[in-house]
Every structure is written in structure tokens, then in C-alpha cells.
Scaffold this motif. Structure first.
Motif, PDB file in Angstrom:
ATOM      1  N   ALA A 164       0.908  -1.168  -0.082  1.00  6.54           N
ATOM      2  CA  ALA A 164       0.116   0.090   0.171  1.00  6.54           C
ATOM      3  C   ALA A 164       0.871   1.014   0.099  1.00  6.54           C
ATOM      4  O   ALA A 164       0.479   2.331  -0.279  1.00  6.54           O
ATOM      5  N   LEU A 165       2.093   1.214   0.139  1.00  5.38           N
ATOM      6  CA  LEU A 165       3.095   2.377   0.315  1.00  5.38           C
ATOM      7  C   LEU A 165       4.097   2.394  -0.688  1.00  5.38           C
ATOM      8  O   LEU A 165       4.667   3.238  -1.132  1.00  5.38           O
ATOM      9  N   GLY A 166       4.259   1.202  -1.540  1.00  6.04           N
ATOM     10  CA  GLY A 166       5.509   1.343  -2.482  1.00  6.04           C
ATOM     11  C   GLY A 166       5.560   0.271  -3.503  1.00  6.04           C
ATOM     12  O   GLY A 166       4.351  -0.499  -3.539  1.00  6.04           O
ATOM     13  N   LYS A 167       6.321   0.329  -4.493  1.00  4.51           N
ATOM     14  CA  LYS A 167       6.057  -0.798  -5.591  1.00  4.51           C
ATOM     15  C   LYS A 167       7.311  -1.614  -5.648  1.00  4.51           C
ATOM     16  O   LYS A 167       7.102  -2.715  -5.934  1.00  4.51           O
ATOM     17  N   THR A 168       8.473  -1.267  -5.299  1.00  2.86           N
ATOM     18  CA  THR A 168       9.590  -2.033  -5.232  1.00  2.86           C
ATOM     19  C   THR A 168       9.958  -2.398  -3.922  1.00  2.86           C
ATOM     20  O   THR A 168      10.481  -1.532  -2.866  1.00  2.86           O
ATOM     21  N   ILE A 169       9.666  -3.661  -3.463  1.00  6.86           N
ATOM     22  CA  ILE A 169       9.896  -4.173  -1.959  1.00  6.86           C
ATOM     23  C   ILE A 169      10.779  -5.363  -1.876  1.00  6.86           C
ATOM     24  O   ILE A 169      10.375  -6.500  -2.327  1.00  6.86           O
ATOM     25  N   VAL A 170      11.966  -5.191  -1.285  1.00  6.75           N
ATOM     26  CA  VAL A 170      12.763  -6.300  -1.304  1.00  6.75           C
ATOM     27  C   VAL A 170      13.411  -6.538   0.201  1.00  6.75           C
ATOM     28  O   VAL A 170      13.597  -5.375   0.786  1.00  6.75           O
ATOM     29  N   LEU A 171      13.324  -7.840   0.694  1.00 10.91           N
ATOM     30  CA  LEU A 171      14.005  -8.164   1.789  1.00 10.91           C
ATOM     31  C   LEU A 171      15.404  -8.392   1.512  1.00 10.91           C
ATOM     32  O   LEU A 171      15.909  -9.267   0.408  1.00 10.91           O
ATOM     33  N   CYS A 172      16.547  -7.584   1.990  1.00 11.57           N
ATOM     34  CA  CYS A 172      17.929  -7.185   1.629  1.00 11.57           C
ATOM     35  C   CYS A 172      18.533  -8.203   2.591  1.00 11.57           C
ATOM     36  O   CYS A 172      19.826  -8.644   2.320  1.00 11.57           O
ATOM     37  N   GLY A 173      18.133  -8.820   3.810  1.00 11.87           N
ATOM     38  CA  GLY A 173      18.976  -9.618   4.559  1.00 11.87           C
ATOM     39  C   GLY A 173      18.393  -9.505   6.038  1.00 11.87           C
ATOM     40  O   GLY A 173      17.432  -9.051   6.253  1.00 11.87           O
ATOM     41  N   PRO A 174      19.348  -9.964   6.954  1.00 11.48           N
ATOM     42  CA  PRO A 174      19.037  -9.676   8.256  1.00 11.48           C
ATOM     43  C   PRO A 174      19.165  -8.279   8.952  1.00 11.48           C
ATOM     44  O   PRO A 174      19.109  -7.409   7.878  1.00 11.48           O
ATOM     45  N   HIS A 175      18.494  -8.049  10.095  1.00 16.00           N
ATOM     46  CA  HIS A 175      18.371  -6.962  10.827  1.00 16.00           C
ATOM     47  C   HIS A 175      19.566  -5.747  10.306  1.00 16.00           C
ATOM     48  O   HIS A 175      20.809  -6.200  10.389  1.00 16.00           O
ATOM     49  N   GLY A 176      19.277  -4.626  10.068  1.00 17.26           N
ATOM     50  CA  GLY A 176      20.440  -3.587   9.467  1.00 17.26           C
ATOM     51  C   GLY A 176      20.520  -3.621   7.921  1.00 17.26           C
ATOM     52  O   GLY A 176      21.168  -2.583   7.715  1.00 17.26           O
ATOM     53  N   SER A 177      20.049  -4.760   7.443  1.00 17.99           N
ATOM     54  CA  SER A 177      20.453  -4.617   5.959  1.00 17.99           C
ATOM     55  C   SER A 177      19.799  -3.876   5.336  1.00 17.99           C
ATOM     56  O   SER A 177      20.250  -3.042   4.238  1.00 17.99           O
ATOM     57  N   GLY A 178      18.595  -3.579   5.459  1.00 20.03           N
ATOM     58  CA  GLY A 178      17.761  -2.440   4.712  1.00 20.03           C
ATOM     59  C   GLY A 178      18.467  -0.929   4.880  1.00 20.03           C
ATOM     60  O   GLY A 178      18.527  -0.456   3.965  1.00 20.03           O
ATOM     61  N   GLN A 179      18.927  -0.692   6.165  1.00 21.66           N
ATOM     62  CA  GLN A 179      19.765   0.313   6.323  1.00 21.66           C
ATOM     63  C   GLN A 179      20.725   0.605   5.601  1.00 21.66           C
ATOM     64  O   GLN A 179      21.265   1.701   5.064  1.00 21.66           O
ATOM     65  N   THR A 180      21.601  -0.576   5.635  1.00 21.20           N
ATOM     66  CA  THR A 180      22.908  -0.568   4.887  1.00 21.20           C
ATOM     67  C   THR A 180      22.524  -0.267   3.305  1.00 21.20           C
ATOM     68  O   THR A 180      23.207   0.555   2.561  1.00 21.20           O
ATOM     69  N   VAL A 181      21.540  -1.026   2.810  1.00 20.07           N
ATOM     70  CA  VAL A 181      21.190  -0.603   1.395  1.00 20.07           C
ATOM     71  C   VAL A 181      20.748   0.931   1.302  1.00 20.07           C
ATOM     72  O   VAL A 181      20.804   1.578   0.129  1.00 20.07           O
ATOM     73  N   LYS A 182      19.885   1.527   2.251  1.00 16.84           N
ATOM     74  CA  LYS A 182      19.435   2.788   2.372  1.00 16.84           C
ATOM     75  C   LYS A 182      20.494   3.687   1.988  1.00 16.84           C
ATOM     76  O   LYS A 182      20.563   4.775   1.411  1.00 16.84           O
ATOM     77  N   ALA A 183      21.670   3.409   3.076  1.00 16.87           N
ATOM     78  CA  ALA A 183      23.071   4.244   2.864  1.00 16.87           C
ATOM     79  C   ALA A 183      23.459   4.321   1.664  1.00 16.87           C
ATOM     80  O   ALA A 183      24.115   5.394   1.166  1.00 16.87           O
TER      81      ALA A 183
END
Ligand code: NAD
Length: 304
Positions: A164-183
Motif C-alpha cells: 500500500a506504500l510502495g512498488k519495489t519491496i525487497v528483503l535485503c537480509g538480516p536486521h540492519g541490511s535495509g539500512q545498509t542498502v538505504k545508505a
């Protein structure tokens, strides 16, 4: 860990939203449009009024907002604010019920996300880090990229909500991985804006029609989402945020620090981080990050 208990709405979990700023307001409104019950808390009364007008419920505190929630979403500026709303007697971990799912969509340091997940686990609260890219327009249009860190089962459970919020939604890995990809995302965006800003100053000083130039550049290999989204900001010198230089300064700190930790060299990123810091030091921290154009103009002799 078990799946979410049923909420007042049989098909959808009850959502608590903390942080109704430039991103949080339109994102929470998209959840309401998708049929979720949203109870929100933020520091500005007018943002709470906006939530109520959109069909949500305003709470008087973090504790009140999260008490009956199945899913708690946080969208605040940086690590200190995430820690302030998560920890302590009035925070999320003390007041949410065991089994709730906490999704932090703020852009923060990967280590803060890892520490939060560990602390929450002791309370029976599951955590995903799920920062986003796409800016205010992407939030309004519900086309964000959402980069997620955490457990697969929690990601699968949150997927309908993310959709409902986005189009490209990906599990990048364990805790913190989303933040690393965002960086990494913020590194790419800043360098791209800087390159566009340098091209704008070069083109104008060369006497080329800027609109025509940006139109044709947008159709070739130099085209990018940054150029498309920020073209009007450059053309009109409109630096209303959008994404504030203050926040991009925070993100350049996150990426340069994380890169040092893993031994990755970011030579161009480091220079752009300095240019962002310089812009901020000159009082432009509240402007949109397309205001990197002002830094290049100053370096090129303009008094802006
Ligand atoms: P913002 O400053 O517009 O909004 C932040 C909100 O957090 C405010 O409404 C504030 O009241 C609330 N807040 C802060 N401390 C709080 C507390 N203790 N309790 C309750 N509410 C609190 O920021 P934004 O632009 O919406 O960005 C939010 C996050 O999303 C940041 O981490 C940013 O880096 C990231 N982000 C922003 C954009 C963008 O284009 N603006 C794009 C992608 C990601």
C-alpha cells in the motif's frame, strides 16, 4: 513467533504510526485509503489534525498510540529520535503488546536497527528495518522503494502493508541490511544530484537553453530519476523540501561511517559529503537537497 492476532478489522492489522512528517503523513494516508485503521502520534498538532481529517485517529503520546496496535510504524528523522520513541518508560517497547510487529521506516544507522531488534526481542516484539527511497512524491504516489532487513516470516507478514506504500519491496537480509542498502541509496542520490548541479552551472555559463538541455539529457544515458524529479527544482531555483539537506547530511555521515567500518573507499562520496556539510554550515540545511546547486554556484563565483 506466531502471526499477528486479529484486530478490530478482520482482514487488516491495527496500525500505529509514529512520525507524521513530509513522508509519514502521505504514507499513513495511503494505509488509511487501503482500509487500515491508523492511530498516529507526532510532535506537530497540525499533522495530527491532518491525520484525523484523513480518517485516522490522533493519539496523545507514543504510549497511547501503540498500546492496541498489531503493527507499529515509525518514520522519524534519525537514530536519536528512534531511540527516544522506542526506549524508556513511555516508549514503544514498554507499551506495545508482546507479539506486535515494529517496522522502522526511518533512515538510521544499521547498528541502531540491530540493537533495536535485539532489545525488542526481549519484550516479544518483532522488528523490521524498512527505510524507503522515492522522496515525498514517491510517498504521495505510493511508489516507494522499500528496502527491508529482518526475518523472512515478518517480511512476508508485512508485505500487504508495504504494497500500500510502495512498488519495489525487497528483503535485503538480516536486521540492519535495509539500512545498509538505504545508505548506499543516499550515496548514489547525492553524487547524482551533485553531477546534475555541476552540469546545470556549466550549461548556464555556456549560454545553452537549460530546459532544452535537461530535456534531452533526460532521454539519454545521463537520464536518471534524480534528474527527472529534480529538474523543476533546478530550473525554478525552487528548493522547498522535499528532502532536507539536514537529513542528507545525516545520511552521508551514516554511509561514510559504515564504509570506513567495512573498509570500503568512497572517494567521490566523501567529497560530496563535504559539500553537503558545507551547504548546511552556510545555513541551507532546511532546503531541499537539490540546493546542492547553490553550493556549485557559489564555487563558480555566484552570490547566492
Ligand atoms: P520530517 O522532519 O518531515 O518528519 C519527521 C517527523 O517525526 C515529524 O513530524 C516529527 O514530529 C516526528 N518526530 C520527531 N521526533 C518525534 C518524537 N519523539 N515523537 C513523535 N514524533 C516525532 O522528516 P521526513 O522528511 O518525513 O523524514 C523521515 C525519515 O524518512 C528520515 O529518516 C528521512 O531520512 C527519511 N526519508 C525522507 C525522505 C524525504 O524525501 N523527505 C525520503 C526517504 C527517506
Amino acid at each position: 513467533m506466531s502471526t499477528l492476532p486479529p484486530s478490530s478489522h478482520p482482514a487488516r492489522p491495527a496500525v500505529s504510526w509514529i512520525g507524521l512528517g513530509i513522508m509519514g503523513s502521505p504514507m499513513s494516508e495511503n494505509l488509511i485509503k487501503a482500509g487500515y485503521d491508523v492511530t498516529g502520534f507526532t510532535l506537530e498538532q497540525e499533522k495530527l489534525d491532518r491525520l484525523t481529517a484523513a480518517g485516522g485517529t490522533a493519539a496523545g503520546s507514543v504510549a497511547e498510540a501503540v498500546r492496541d496496535a498489531d503493527v507499529i510504524i515509525t518514520m522519524v528523522p534519525a537514530s536519536p529520535q528512534v531511540e527516544a520513541i522506542a526506549y524508556g518508560p513511555d516508549g514503544i517497547l514498554e507499551n506495545a503488546r508482546s507479539g506486535a510487529l515494529l517496522i522502522d521506516m526511518s533512515s538510521i544507522t544499521p547498528q541502531t536497527s540491530i540493537d533495536l531488534a535485539a532489545a525488542a526481542k526481549d519484550k516479544g516484539i518483532r522488528v523490521l528495518d524498512a527505510p524507503v527511497s522515492g522522496g515525498e512524491a514517491g510517498a504521495i504516489e505510493a511508489v516507494l522503494s522499500i528496502m527491508v532487513g529482518g526475518e523472512r516470516a515478518d517480511f512476508d507478514e508485512a508485505k500487504p502493508l508495504f504494497e500500500a506504500l510502495g512498488k519495489t519491496i525487497v528483503l535485503c537480509g538480516p536486521h540492519g541490511s535495509g539500512q545498509t542498502v538505504k545508505a548506499a541509496n543516499q550515496l548514489i542520490v547525492a553524487v547524482n544530484i551533485q553531477a546534475c548541479a555541476e552540469a546545470v552551472v556549466f550549461l548556464e555559463k555556456s549560454g545553452v537553453d537549460l530546459r532544452a538541455a535537461l530535456d534531452v539529457l533526460g532521454g539519454g544515458l545521463a537520464g536518471s530519476t534524480v534528474l527527472t524529479r529534480k529538474k523543476d527544482n533546478f530550473l525554478n531555483r525552487d528548493f522547498k523540501p522535499g528532502f532536507r539537506i539536514d537529513l542528507h547530511h545525516k545520511d552521508m555521515g551514516i554511509v561514510t561511517d559504515a564504509a570506513r567500518t567495512v573498509g570500503a573507499a568512497l572517494p567521490v562520496g566523501a567529497v560530496v559529503a563535504q559539500l553537503v556539510a558545507s551547504l548546511r554550515a552556510q545555513g541551507d540545511g532546511g532546503l531541499d537537497h537539490s540546493a546542492l546547486l547553490r553550493a556549485v554556484e557559489r564555487l563558480s563565483g555566484a552570490r547566492v
